[in-house]
Design a protein around this motif. Structure first.
Motif, mmCIF file in Angstrom:
data_model
loop_
_atom_site.group_PDB
_atom_site.id
_atom_site.type_symbol
_atom_site.label_atom_id
_atom_site.label_comp_id
_atom_site.label_asym_id
_atom_site.label_seq_id
_atom_site.Cartn_x
_atom_site.Cartn_y
_atom_site.Cartn_z
ATOM 1 N N ARG A 273 0.837 -1.209 0.000
ATOM 2 C CA ARG A 273 0.000 0.000 0.000
ATOM 3 C C ARG A 273 0.868 1.254 0.000
ATOM 4 N NH1 ARG A 273 -2.865 -3.202 3.724
ATOM 5 N NH2 ARG A 273 -2.068 -2.018 5.510
ATOM 6 N N ALA A 274 1.968 1.212 0.768
ATOM 7 C CA ALA A 274 2.872 2.371 0.812
ATOM 8 C C ALA A 274 3.523 2.603 -0.535
ATOM 9 C CB ALA A 274 3.940 2.131 1.881
ATOM 10 N N ARG A 275 3.863 1.525 -1.237
ATOM 11 C CA ARG A 275 4.465 1.670 -2.560
ATOM 12 C C ARG A 275 3.485 2.348 -3.515
ATOM 13 N NH1 ARG A 275 8.177 -2.721 -4.664
ATOM 14 N NH2 ARG A 275 7.073 -3.946 -3.098
ATOM 15 N N GLY A 276 2.224 1.954 -3.427
ATOM 16 C CA GLY A 276 1.215 2.576 -4.286
ATOM 17 C C GLY A 276 0.982 4.029 -3.947
ATOM 18 N N ALA A 279 4.736 6.406 -0.432
ATOM 19 C CA ALA A 279 5.324 6.625 0.891
ATOM 20 C C ALA A 279 6.171 5.405 1.205
ATOM 21 C CB ALA A 279 4.232 6.823 1.930
ATOM 22 N N TYR A 280 7.258 5.250 0.449
ATOM 23 C CA TYR A 280 7.969 3.985 0.396
ATOM 24 C C TYR A 280 9.457 4.236 0.183
ATOM 25 C CZ TYR A 280 9.432 -0.370 -2.002
ATOM 26 O OH TYR A 280 10.077 -1.501 -2.421
ATOM 27 N N ALA A 281 10.284 3.465 0.864
ATOM 28 C CA ALA A 281 11.740 3.522 0.641
ATOM 29 C C ALA A 281 12.239 2.096 0.487
ATOM 30 C CB ALA A 281 12.437 4.202 1.813
ATOM 31 N N ALA A 282 13.178 1.895 -0.425
ATOM 32 C CA ALA A 282 13.719 0.559 -0.674
ATOM 33 C C ALA A 282 15.235 0.638 -0.803
ATOM 34 C CB ALA A 282 13.106 -0.032 -1.940
ATOM 35 N N GLY A 283 15.911 -0.374 -0.319
ATOM 36 C CA GLY A 283 17.365 -0.391 -0.379
ATOM 37 C C GLY A 283 17.968 0.279 0.832
ATOM 38 N N LEU A 284 19.163 -0.131 1.178
ATOM 39 C CA LEU A 284 19.791 0.300 2.422
ATOM 40 C C LEU A 284 19.997 1.809 2.490
ATOM 41 C CD1 LEU A 284 21.024 -0.552 5.090
ATOM 42 C CD2 LEU A 284 23.171 -0.997 3.900
ATOM 43 N N ASP A 285 20.464 2.434 1.425
ATOM 44 C CA ASP A 285 20.760 3.867 1.461
ATOM 45 C C ASP A 285 19.488 4.687 1.675
ATOM 46 O OD1 ASP A 285 22.606 6.092 1.209
ATOM 47 O OD2 ASP A 285 21.619 6.494 -0.703
ATOM 48 N N GLU A 286 18.434 4.384 0.906
ATOM 49 C CA GLU A 286 17.165 5.114 1.051
ATOM 50 C C GLU A 286 16.576 4.935 2.441
ATOM 51 O OE1 GLU A 286 13.998 4.645 -1.734
ATOM 52 O OE2 GLU A 286 15.297 4.875 -3.475
ATOM 53 N N GLY A 294 13.442 10.190 10.812
ATOM 54 C CA GLY A 294 12.279 9.822 11.614
ATOM 55 C C GLY A 294 11.031 9.558 10.799
ATOM 56 N N ARG A 295 11.184 9.167 9.531
ATOM 57 C CA ARG A 295 10.032 9.016 8.644
ATOM 58 C C ARG A 295 9.526 7.577 8.552
ATOM 59 N NH1 ARG A 295 12.216 10.588 3.253
ATOM 60 N NH2 ARG A 295 10.056 10.322 2.572
ATOM 61 N N VAL A 296 10.233 6.617 9.137
ATOM 62 C CA VAL A 296 9.860 5.211 8.968
ATOM 63 C C VAL A 296 8.716 4.843 9.905
ATOM 64 C CG1 VAL A 296 10.636 2.827 9.187
ATOM 65 C CG2 VAL A 296 12.144 4.554 8.182
ATOM 66 N N GLU A 297 7.640 4.308 9.323
ATOM 67 C CA GLU A 297 6.512 3.809 10.111
ATOM 68 C C GLU A 297 6.647 2.310 10.358
ATOM 69 O OE1 GLU A 297 1.630 3.288 9.809
ATOM 70 O OE2 GLU A 297 2.728 4.352 8.248
ATOM 71 N N ARG A 298 6.990 1.562 9.319
ATOM 72 C CA ARG A 298 7.191 0.112 9.430
ATOM 73 C C ARG A 298 8.419 -0.279 8.623
ATOM 74 N NH1 ARG A 298 3.760 -4.413 10.270
ATOM 75 N NH2 ARG A 298 2.467 -2.943 11.431
ATOM 76 N N LEU A 299 9.353 -0.927 9.276
ATOM 77 C CA LEU A 299 10.590 -1.361 8.632
ATOM 78 C C LEU A 299 10.537 -2.864 8.425
ATOM 79 C CD1 LEU A 299 13.556 -0.749 7.737
ATOM 80 C CD2 LEU A 299 14.222 -1.214 10.102
ATOM 81 N N ALA A 362 7.780 1.322 4.926
ATOM 82 C CA ALA A 362 6.614 2.163 4.709
ATOM 83 C C ALA A 362 6.832 3.439 5.518
ATOM 84 C CB ALA A 362 5.348 1.447 5.159
ATOM 85 N N LEU A 363 6.640 4.595 4.874
ATOM 86 C CA LEU A 363 6.993 5.873 5.491
ATOM 87 C C LEU A 363 5.765 6.611 6.018
ATOM 88 C CD1 LEU A 363 9.573 7.130 2.835
ATOM 89 C CD2 LEU A 363 9.975 5.689 4.857
ATOM 90 N N ARG A 364 5.997 7.453 7.007
ATOM 91 C CA ARG A 364 4.918 8.272 7.554
ATOM 92 C C ARG A 364 4.534 9.392 6.592
ATOM 93 N NH1 ARG A 364 8.361 7.625 12.428
ATOM 94 N NH2 ARG A 364 7.245 6.207 13.823
#
Length: 365
Positions: A273-276, A279-286, A294-299, A362-364
């Motif tokens: 849902r976050a990707r759609g 509000a999504y980050a992928a990969g270690l650097d991102e 402080g933007r991560v809701e679920r890791l 998934a990001l806030r």
């Protein structure tokens, strides 16, 4: 060695210490032949820690003698015969602690005014700690554990034990039986007390709760309050209030695995849902940058994902272990950062996040 981590214990470990606070971290091995290297590595790291304390001009003579003694006492408590995947030795003036970790840690010695806790924090999250409460008419026992081990909780009101001091001999003489174990008022009062104590325990250390007992006991605890009704799972199985640790672990293991699978599925659905919603980050650097903001809701992290990188000032760049300036436990650092800002962390099977760089969030916002 200390048996279990908890949020309260982690908070205590992370408070400032008198200098020098020494942290020794290292990987350990469960099986031959790899475990043969563990005693050698431990001796070398301990020697390095002692040398650094002895050579430090900022350490007073009294503190030096104290910390060196704490390190020796810690060494005596290490049990490499029953090693897991990592080991942490923490020592400061007046104290020492030894922790066996279910997650590997890079070998290192750190001397500071705080203990290095990121590997302990990540190990605690990865182990998925839970509570088991075993209910009987005369005893309520609580066990804290992980998928691999459990240990009975003593103190803070547990175990609760009831002595039946008022049997009803007139009833037995008149009709030849005694009141039903789970219908008499004393048992109901006893289990209401258990409900109250469980509420205190969960308030101090929230974890998934598995309630085990005969069907009649489970029904009675349900009636005592909401805790049993809202438990992660109820398991109708009598006789565990007096059981050994391994028996308890085996009985609850299927429910613990099922809960872990549900959690992973829910986390992956949230990630989709976050990707759609972008509000999504992928990969270690991102993910590392989002966690720092402080933007991560679920890791979400693959269970055995590790990476070695260096920070070039703007991004994390893959690098080789052992080189100056590299960070060998960057994944654990990201996990600690995310948890510090209120994120939830889910570990998923390897290759689940192959298209997302093995770690995603998934990001806030």
């Amino acid at each position: 060695m200390h048996p279990a981590l908890s949020p309260a214990v982690l908070a205590e470990l992370r408070r400032p210490r008198p200098y020098p606070a020494v942290s020794i971290l290292m990987p350990t091995h469960r099986r031959e032949p790899d475990d043969a290297q563990d005693p050698v590595r431990l001796r070398n790291l301990l020697a390095e820690a002692k040398e650094r304390v002895q050579a430090d001009p900022d350490v007073s003579r009294a503190d030096r003698i104290d910390v060196l003694g704490q390190l020796d006492r810690a060494l005596a408590e290490v049990d490499l015969v029953h090693a897991e995947d990592g080991l942490a030795i923490l020592a400061a003036p007046g104290e020492h602690q030894v922790w066996s970790l279910g997650r590997t840690a890079p070998a290192r010695v750190v001397v500071s005014d705080t203990f290095l806790t990121r590997n302990l924090v990540a190990a605690h999250a990865a182990e998925r700690p839970h509570w088991v409460v075993a209910i009987a008419a005369d005893r309520v026992a609580v066990w804290g554990g992980t998928e691999e081990r459990v240990a009975e909780r003593t103190g803070n009101g547990f175990p609760l034990v009831r002595v039946n001091e008022n049997p009803d001999p007139e009833r037995q003489e008149r009709i030849g039986d005694s009141p039903s174990t789970f219908r008499d008022e004393e048992t109901k009062t006893f289990l209401r007390r258990a409900e109250t104590e469980l509420g205190k325990l969960l308030a101090d250390d929230p974890r998934p709760l598995y309630v085990v007992g005969e069907a009649a006991a489970l029904a009675l605890l349900d009636a005592a309050g909401p805790i049993a009704r809202e438990a992660t799972a109820q398991i109708p199985h009598g006789g565990l209030a007096q059981a050994d640790a391994e028996t308890v672990r085996k009985v609850v293991a299927p429910a613990v695995r099922a809960h872990a699978e549900r959690e992973a599925a829910d986390a992956l659905a949230l990630l989709d849902r976050a990707r759609g919603g972008k509000a999504y980050a992928a990969g270690l650097d991102e993910v590392w940058q989002a966690a720092g903001q402080g933007r991560v809701e679920r890791l979400l992290v693959e269970e055995n994902y590790r990476a070695t990188v260096r920070d070039d000032g703007e991004h994390l760049v893959p690098d080789e272990a052992g080189r100056p300036g590299v960070r060998e436990d960057i994944v654990d650092e990201v996990i600690e950062r995310a948890l510090d800002t209120g994120a939830k962390v889910a570990f998923v099977p390897d290759d689940t996040l192959a298209d997302s760089g093995r770690i995603a969030a998934a990001l806030r916002y």
